[in-house]
Design a protein around this motif. Sequence first.
Motif, PDB file in Angstrom:
ATOM      1  N   THR A  88       0.839  -1.201   0.000  1.00  0.00           N
ATOM      2  CA  THR A  88       0.000   0.000   0.000  1.00  0.00           C
ATOM      3  C   THR A  88       0.866   1.240   0.000  1.00  0.00           C
ATOM      4  O   THR A  88       2.090   1.156   0.133  1.00  0.00           O
ATOM      5  CB  THR A  88      -0.947  -0.008   1.223  1.00  0.00           C
ATOM      6  OG1 THR A  88      -1.830   1.097   1.125  1.00  0.00           O
ATOM      7  CG2 THR A  88      -0.171   0.076   2.515  1.00  0.00           C
ATOM      8  N   LYS A  89       0.236   2.372  -0.154  1.00  0.00           N
ATOM      9  CA  LYS A  89       0.920   3.662  -0.030  1.00  0.00           C
ATOM     10  C   LYS A  89       0.439   4.327   1.243  1.00  0.00           C
ATOM     11  O   LYS A  89      -0.747   4.301   1.564  1.00  0.00           O
ATOM     12  CB  LYS A  89       0.606   4.569  -1.221  1.00  0.00           C
ATOM     13  CG  LYS A  89       1.236   4.122  -2.512  1.00  0.00           C
ATOM     14  CD  LYS A  89       0.943   5.113  -3.612  1.00  0.00           C
ATOM     15  CE  LYS A  89       1.587   4.660  -4.904  1.00  0.00           C
ATOM     16  NZ  LYS A  89       1.275   5.593  -5.997  1.00  0.00           N
ATOM     17  N   VAL A  90       1.366   4.935   1.956  1.00  0.00           N
ATOM     18  CA  VAL A  90       1.049   5.590   3.219  1.00  0.00           C
ATOM     19  C   VAL A  90       1.335   7.076   3.078  1.00  0.00           C
ATOM     20  O   VAL A  90       2.407   7.466   2.592  1.00  0.00           O
ATOM     21  CB  VAL A  90       1.894   4.987   4.370  1.00  0.00           C
ATOM     22  CG1 VAL A  90       1.611   5.712   5.667  1.00  0.00           C
ATOM     23  CG2 VAL A  90       1.627   3.502   4.511  1.00  0.00           C
ATOM     24  N   ASP A  91       0.376   7.899   3.483  1.00  0.00           N
ATOM     25  CA  ASP A  91       0.551   9.350   3.441  1.00  0.00           C
ATOM     26  C   ASP A  91       1.363   9.771   4.665  1.00  0.00           C
ATOM     27  O   ASP A  91       0.932   9.611   5.801  1.00  0.00           O
ATOM     28  CB  ASP A  91      -0.816  10.035   3.448  1.00  0.00           C
ATOM     29  CG  ASP A  91      -0.730  11.540   3.251  1.00  0.00           C
ATOM     30  OD1 ASP A  91       0.387  12.060   3.038  1.00  0.00           O
ATOM     31  OD2 ASP A  91      -1.784  12.191   3.309  1.00  0.00           O
ATOM     32  N   LEU A  92       2.542  10.320   4.409  1.00  0.00           N
ATOM     33  CA  LEU A  92       3.399  10.785   5.497  1.00  0.00           C
ATOM     34  C   LEU A  92       3.059  12.203   5.922  1.00  0.00           C
ATOM     35  O   LEU A  92       3.582  12.695   6.906  1.00  0.00           O
ATOM     36  CB  LEU A  92       4.873  10.706   5.077  1.00  0.00           C
ATOM     37  CG  LEU A  92       5.390   9.310   4.747  1.00  0.00           C
ATOM     38  CD1 LEU A  92       6.829   9.385   4.267  1.00  0.00           C
ATOM     39  CD2 LEU A  92       5.258   8.393   5.936  1.00  0.00           C
ATOM     40  N   GLY A  93       2.200  12.853   5.180  1.00  0.00           N
ATOM     41  CA  GLY A  93       1.805  14.229   5.456  1.00  0.00           C
ATOM     42  C   GLY A  93       2.027  15.089   4.235  1.00  0.00           C
ATOM     43  O   GLY A  93       2.946  14.842   3.446  1.00  0.00           O
TER      44      GLY A  93
ATOM     45  N   CYS B 147       4.669   7.149   0.615  1.00  0.00           N
ATOM     46  CA  CYS B 147       5.728   6.161   0.458  1.00  0.00           C
ATOM     47  C   CYS B 147       5.083   4.781   0.427  1.00  0.00           C
ATOM     48  O   CYS B 147       3.967   4.592   0.899  1.00  0.00           O
ATOM     49  CB  CYS B 147       6.768   6.259   1.569  1.00  0.00           C
ATOM     50  SG  CYS B 147       6.178   5.714   3.165  1.00  0.00           S
ATOM     51  N   GLN B 148       5.794   3.833  -0.148  1.00  0.00           N
ATOM     52  CA  GLN B 148       5.267   2.484  -0.253  1.00  0.00           C
ATOM     53  C   GLN B 148       5.476   1.745   1.064  1.00  0.00           C
ATOM     54  O   GLN B 148       6.504   1.896   1.718  1.00  0.00           O
ATOM     55  CB  GLN B 148       5.953   1.738  -1.392  1.00  0.00           C
ATOM     56  CG  GLN B 148       5.289   0.436  -1.727  1.00  0.00           C
ATOM     57  CD  GLN B 148       5.870  -0.186  -2.984  1.00  0.00           C
ATOM     58  OE1 GLN B 148       6.876   0.264  -3.503  1.00  0.00           O
ATOM     59  NE2 GLN B 148       5.231  -1.226  -3.469  1.00  0.00           N
ATOM     60  N   ALA B 149       4.484   0.938   1.450  1.00  0.00           N
ATOM     61  CA  ALA B 149       4.570   0.163   2.683  1.00  0.00           C
ATOM     62  C   ALA B 149       4.136  -1.266   2.409  1.00  0.00           C
ATOM     63  O   ALA B 149       3.255  -1.514   1.579  1.00  0.00           O
ATOM     64  CB  ALA B 149       3.681   0.781   3.752  1.00  0.00           C
TER      65      ALA B 149
END
Length: 155
Positions: A63-68, A73-75
């Motif tokens: 998945t992709k995670v929103d860091l802000g 980034c990919q997770a």
Amino acid sequence: MTENIPLKVVEYETFLNETLRSDLRKIFEARDKIYNQTAEYLQLKNVIERIKETDLSQDELKTKVDLGCNFYCQANVPDASKIFVRVGFGFYVEFTLEEALRFIEKKTAMLTEEANKLTKDANKVKANINIILEGLKEMQQMDVSAKKEQRNIWS
């Protein structure tokens, strides 16, 4: 009595602008914050339901995670059968997908109830604003009519 009317008008206008409208703005901000929280929980609910529908809970999940600030980034999630959910006050609890769905239902119901209470509070403040405005109109019309009586040139 008519000498005190302009002073009272200023006092009511000050109360209206500094207190009531400020209170109304704060209530709307709090309600918007609750609506945002509700939207986040509903979005999480949709993600959990998608995971359950596609039966990805046992597989590794990419998945992709929103860091802000929309920076992603990919997770890799090795076990998607459990999920951490923010329950409040900075605490996260590990839930199974079913437990998370039950928690989300209860949390969104509570948030909706809180938003409805804030909406009722906002309506009360709006009613008070309307009462003050009507009172100001009445006071200013009394002041105008008193001046008109003094300026009668036909007598």
